[in-house]
Design a protein around this motif. Sequence first.
Motif, short mmCIF file in Angstrom:
data_model
loop_
_atom_site.label_atom_id
_atom_site.label_comp_id
_atom_site.label_asym_id
_atom_site.label_seq_id
_atom_site.Cartn_x
_atom_site.Cartn_y
_atom_site.Cartn_z
N THR A 138 68.63 24.78 27.35
CA THR A 138 67.49 24.97 26.07
C THR A 138 66.53 23.53 26.31
OG1 THR A 138 68.96 23.76 24.56
CG2 THR A 138 68.80 26.11 24.54
N PRO A 139 65.58 23.65 25.96
CA PRO A 139 64.56 22.70 26.37
C PRO A 139 64.72 21.44 25.25
CG PRO A 139 63.55 24.62 25.41
CD PRO A 139 64.60 24.97 25.76
N THR A 140 64.37 20.43 25.54
CA THR A 140 64.29 19.31 24.48
C THR A 140 63.27 19.28 23.39
OG1 THR A 140 62.88 17.75 25.88
CG2 THR A 140 65.05 17.72 25.88
N GLY A 141 63.25 18.88 22.35
CA GLY A 141 62.11 19.09 21.26
C GLY A 141 62.22 20.12 20.38
N LEU A 142 63.46 21.00 20.41
CA LEU A 142 63.60 21.90 19.41
C LEU A 142 64.48 21.27 18.40
CD1 LEU A 142 64.89 24.75 21.79
CD2 LEU A 142 62.60 24.35 20.84
N THR A 143 64.42 22.03 17.19
CA THR A 143 65.37 21.55 16.04
C THR A 143 66.97 21.87 16.69
OG1 THR A 143 65.25 23.46 14.73
CG2 THR A 143 63.39 21.67 14.45
N ASP A 144 67.77 21.03 15.77
CA ASP A 144 69.29 21.58 16.06
C ASP A 144 69.43 22.95 15.87
OD1 ASP A 144 69.84 19.05 17.04
OD2 ASP A 144 70.71 18.42 15.14
N PRO A 145 68.96 23.63 14.66
CA PRO A 145 69.08 25.18 14.52
C PRO A 145 68.63 26.19 15.54
CG PRO A 145 68.39 24.03 12.59
CD PRO A 145 68.46 22.97 13.60
N GLU A 146 67.19 25.63 15.95
CA GLU A 146 66.44 26.33 17.03
C GLU A 146 67.32 26.23 18.29
OE1 GLU A 146 61.92 25.95 15.89
OE2 GLU A 146 63.08 24.04 17.03
N ARG A 147 67.76 24.96 18.89
CA ARG A 147 68.55 24.99 20.04
C ARG A 147 70.14 25.71 19.98
NH1 ARG A 147 68.94 21.27 23.90
NH2 ARG A 147 67.36 19.95 23.40
N SER A 148 70.65 25.51 18.80
CA SER A 148 71.81 26.36 18.52
C SER A 148 71.47 28.01 18.80
CB SER A 148 72.17 26.04 17.40
OG SER A 148 73.51 26.58 16.97
N ARG A 149 70.54 28.37 18.13
CA ARG A 149 70.10 29.96 18.25
C ARG A 149 69.85 30.22 19.58
NH1 ARG A 149 67.06 29.68 14.15
NH2 ARG A 149 65.03 30.09 15.25
N VAL A 183 60.32 32.94 27.35
CA VAL A 183 60.53 32.39 26.09
C VAL A 183 60.93 31.08 26.36
CG1 VAL A 183 62.46 32.29 24.45
CG2 VAL A 183 61.69 34.57 25.45
N ILE A 184 61.49 30.65 27.40
CA ILE A 184 61.71 29.06 27.48
C ILE A 184 60.54 28.28 27.66
CG2 ILE A 184 63.01 27.56 29.25
CD1 ILE A 184 64.78 29.29 27.26
#
Length: 189
Positions: A138-149, A183-184
Amino acid sequence: MSRDWLSDDRADLAAERILDAAAQLFAERGVTSVGMGDIAKAAGCSRATLYRYFDNRQAVRLAFVHRETRRIAARIDDRVLGIEDPGERIVAAMTFAVAEVRADPMLIAWFRPGEAGPAGRISQDSDVIESIAGGLFTPTGLTDPERSRLARWLTRIIVSLLAAPGRDEADERAMLEDFVAPVITRAFA
């Protein structure tokens, strides 16, 4: 002089030996048919010793999957290190992960018909796997919930490709390029 470090080292070696024995049994008999007694016998230890290291069969499975996930993740990280394009990087990482599992009889055993259930549950319930996938895929800059999902979704795609393969490697790569890479790429934008 304290010998505590030796006991920890022995415990680690014993746990590794147990996991190696379990892995061999998973490859030979299938994941769901291997019990604690089978693992103890294959590892050359008593059931009591086995239970000292692992509470139950699920704990053995989980420890094995986590160990192998860490090993594959290290190889993936090395493999995709120089790929700058996020879409290209994710496709390379995911195809490499699938290829690594398929190349190892002890890992692909988890995805034979009737065996994928435990792998699917572990992949979606494990904080360790989610964390590793989050770091790799997953890319950096996502919130923790977004990264987790996103990490759980990408892991689910890998499990899906292993349990229900595409026509061939090119077909799987094309699906990843057409549907996952965009998507990425958007997540990086």
